[in-house]
Design a protein around this motif. Structure first.
Motif, PDB file in Angstrom:
ATOM      1  N   UNK A   1     -45.218 -45.942  -3.626  1.00  0.00           N
ATOM      2  CA  UNK A   1     -44.272 -44.874  -3.338  1.00  0.00           C
ATOM      3  C   UNK A   1     -43.378 -44.729  -4.563  1.00  0.00           C
ATOM      4  N   UNK A   2     -43.230 -43.503  -5.029  1.00  0.00           N
ATOM      5  CA  UNK A   2     -42.376 -43.230  -6.178  1.00  0.00           C
ATOM      6  C   UNK A   2     -41.413 -42.106  -5.836  1.00  0.00           C
ATOM      7  N   UNK A   3     -40.186 -42.262  -6.299  1.00  0.00           N
ATOM      8  CA  UNK A   3     -39.188 -41.203  -6.171  1.00  0.00           C
ATOM      9  C   UNK A   3     -38.656 -40.924  -7.579  1.00  0.00           C
ATOM     10  N   UNK A   4     -38.952 -39.738  -8.111  1.00  0.00           N
ATOM     11  CA  UNK A   4     -38.451 -39.420  -9.449  1.00  0.00           C
ATOM     12  C   UNK A   4     -36.928 -39.248  -9.443  1.00  0.00           C
ATOM     13  N   UNK A   5     -36.315 -39.459 -10.621  1.00  0.00           N
ATOM     14  CA  UNK A   5     -34.864 -39.270 -10.741  1.00  0.00           C
ATOM     15  C   UNK A   5     -34.466 -37.859 -10.331  1.00  0.00           C
ATOM     16  N   UNK A   6     -35.290 -36.900 -10.721  1.00  0.00           N
ATOM     17  CA  UNK A   6     -35.045 -35.497 -10.371  1.00  0.00           C
ATOM     18  C   UNK A   6     -36.325 -34.939  -9.764  1.00  0.00           C
ATOM     19  N   UNK A   7     -36.196 -34.088  -8.745  1.00  0.00           N
ATOM     20  CA  UNK A   7     -37.393 -33.452  -8.193  1.00  0.00           C
ATOM     21  C   UNK A   7     -38.190 -32.757  -9.298  1.00  0.00           C
ATOM     22  N   UNK A   8     -39.506 -32.789  -9.182  1.00  0.00           N
ATOM     23  CA  UNK A   8     -40.356 -32.262 -10.247  1.00  0.00           C
ATOM     24  C   UNK A   8     -41.368 -31.252  -9.721  1.00  0.00           C
ATOM     25  N   UNK A   9     -41.757 -30.342 -10.601  1.00  0.00           N
ATOM     26  CA  UNK A   9     -42.777 -29.351 -10.260  1.00  0.00           C
ATOM     27  C   UNK A   9     -44.102 -30.060 -10.007  1.00  0.00           C
TER      28      UNK A   9
ATOM     29  N   UNK B   1     -46.784 -27.156  -5.614  1.00  0.00           N
ATOM     30  CA  UNK B   1     -46.794 -27.281  -4.160  1.00  0.00           C
ATOM     31  C   UNK B   1     -47.076 -25.930  -3.506  1.00  0.00           C
ATOM     32  N   UNK B   2     -47.696 -25.931  -2.335  1.00  0.00           N
ATOM     33  CA  UNK B   2     -47.993 -24.666  -1.660  1.00  0.00           C
ATOM     34  C   UNK B   2     -46.731 -23.886  -1.281  1.00  0.00           C
ATOM     35  N   UNK B   3     -45.601 -24.573  -1.083  1.00  0.00           N
ATOM     36  CA  UNK B   3     -44.356 -23.882  -0.763  1.00  0.00           C
ATOM     37  C   UNK B   3     -43.499 -23.636  -2.010  1.00  0.00           C
ATOM     38  N   UNK B   4     -44.050 -23.962  -3.184  1.00  0.00           N
ATOM     39  CA  UNK B   4     -43.404 -23.750  -4.481  1.00  0.00           C
ATOM     40  C   UNK B   4     -42.136 -24.580  -4.667  1.00  0.00           C
ATOM     41  N   UNK B   5     -41.925 -25.592  -3.832  1.00  0.00           N
ATOM     42  CA  UNK B   5     -40.749 -26.450  -3.938  1.00  0.00           C
ATOM     43  C   UNK B   5     -41.074 -27.663  -4.809  1.00  0.00           C
ATOM     44  N   UNK B   6     -40.077 -28.169  -5.540  1.00  0.00           N
ATOM     45  CA  UNK B   6     -40.319 -29.380  -6.334  1.00  0.00           C
ATOM     46  C   UNK B   6     -40.530 -30.585  -5.423  1.00  0.00           C
ATOM     47  N   UNK B   7     -41.118 -31.622  -5.988  1.00  0.00           N
ATOM     48  CA  UNK B   7     -41.488 -32.824  -5.240  1.00  0.00           C
ATOM     49  C   UNK B   7     -40.509 -33.952  -5.552  1.00  0.00           C
ATOM     50  N   UNK B   8     -40.071 -34.640  -4.501  1.00  0.00           N
ATOM     51  CA  UNK B   8     -39.184 -35.792  -4.676  1.00  0.00           C
ATOM     52  C   UNK B   8     -39.716 -37.045  -3.982  1.00  0.00           C
ATOM     53  N   UNK B   9     -40.739 -36.897  -3.153  1.00  0.00           N
ATOM     54  CA  UNK B   9     -41.393 -38.046  -2.502  1.00  0.00           C
ATOM     55  C   UNK B   9     -42.860 -38.042  -2.897  1.00  0.00           C
ATOM     56  N   UNK B  10     -43.299 -39.136  -3.530  1.00  0.00           N
ATOM     57  CA  UNK B  10     -44.682 -39.216  -4.016  1.00  0.00           C
ATOM     58  C   UNK B  10     -45.304 -40.503  -3.500  1.00  0.00           C
ATOM     59  N   UNK B  11     -46.369 -40.359  -2.759  1.00  0.00           N
ATOM     60  CA  UNK B  11     -47.093 -41.511  -2.246  1.00  0.00           C
ATOM     61  C   UNK B  11     -48.476 -41.489  -2.874  1.00  0.00           C
ATOM     62  N   UNK B  12     -48.781 -42.487  -3.673  1.00  0.00           N
ATOM     63  CA  UNK B  12     -50.060 -42.579  -4.369  1.00  0.00           C
ATOM     64  C   UNK B  12     -50.972 -43.514  -3.577  1.00  0.00           C
ATOM     65  N   UNK B  13     -52.186 -43.050  -3.289  1.00  0.00           N
ATOM     66  CA  UNK B  13     -53.198 -43.874  -2.632  1.00  0.00           C
ATOM     67  C   UNK B  13     -54.369 -44.062  -3.581  1.00  0.00           C
ATOM     68  N   UNK B  14     -54.733 -45.301  -3.810  1.00  0.00           N
ATOM     69  CA  UNK B  14     -55.898 -45.637  -4.615  1.00  0.00           C
ATOM     70  C   UNK B  14     -56.847 -46.435  -3.740  1.00  0.00           C
ATOM     71  N   UNK B  15     -58.086 -45.976  -3.691  1.00  0.00           N
ATOM     72  CA  UNK B  15     -59.058 -46.600  -2.799  1.00  0.00           C
ATOM     73  C   UNK B  15     -60.301 -47.005  -3.585  1.00  0.00           C
ATOM     74  N   UNK B  16     -60.988 -48.038  -3.088  1.00  0.00           N
ATOM     75  CA  UNK B  16     -62.235 -48.425  -3.752  1.00  0.00           C
ATOM     76  C   UNK B  16     -63.265 -47.303  -3.671  1.00  0.00           C
ATOM     77  N   UNK B  17     -64.059 -47.159  -4.719  1.00  0.00           N
ATOM     78  CA  UNK B  17     -65.163 -46.186  -4.707  1.00  0.00           C
ATOM     79  C   UNK B  17     -66.406 -46.904  -4.210  1.00  0.00           C
ATOM     80  N   UNK B  18     -67.221 -46.280  -3.430  1.00  0.00           N
ATOM     81  CA  UNK B  18     -67.048 -44.933  -2.897  1.00  0.00           C
ATOM     82  C   UNK B  18     -66.065 -44.947  -1.737  1.00  0.00           C
TER      83      UNK B  18
END
Length: 149
Positions: free
Chosen positions: A80-88, A91-108
């Protein structure tokens, strides 16, 4: 407990991250995983960027769920990452992002990956959850929120 909670560790919760765009964000994730999990940082960055080029992983309401498959993984990792400032983030609603959840999974990837991604999207679509998350000022508070929601 959210399904996501078992894959998110306190050390993988990064608040006030100083990044200005998606590429810098993915580089930060790659560096973090190289330092903490000995994963190939460049490979993590490239995998996240390839997925993002296919279509934005922003889902709206200030949330993005970047995700990628990595052959080097033997288990799912979440950050989970929260940038210092919301970032472009295109997004489908054209709003900047302030909550980022990264998921990394084994392939396949398998059905578990898709179920986890859907569960995470549902969790972040809850306005009460997002507000509670915004109130968290420390990584341990964020982890406890995911653990007890």
């Amino acid at each position: 407990m959210s399904k996501l909670a078992r894959y998110l560790q306190v050390e993988d919760i990064l608040l006030a991250v100083n990044v200005s765009n998606k590429q810098r964000l993915f580089e930060q994730v790659g560096r973090h995983l190289q330092e903490t999990r000995q994963l190939p940082g460049d490979g993590v960055t490239a995998s996240l960027w390839r997925r993002e080029l296919a279509a934005s992983t922003a889902i709206g309401d200030g949330v993005a769920l970047p995700h990628a498959r990595l052959a080097e993984l033997d288990a799912i990792h979440a950050l989970y990452l929260r940038p210092q400032s919301p970032m472009a983030f295109a997004a489908p609603d054209h709003q900047p992002v302030s909550d980022i959840l990264v998921l990394l999974v084994p392939a396949p990837a398998d059905q578990q990956h898709l179920d986890l991604l859907a569960d995470t999207a549902r969790l972040f679509s809850n306005p009460r959850f997002r507000l509670a998350l915004l109130r968290c000022k420390e990584a341990l508070q964020v982890k406890q929120l995911f653990d007890h929601w």
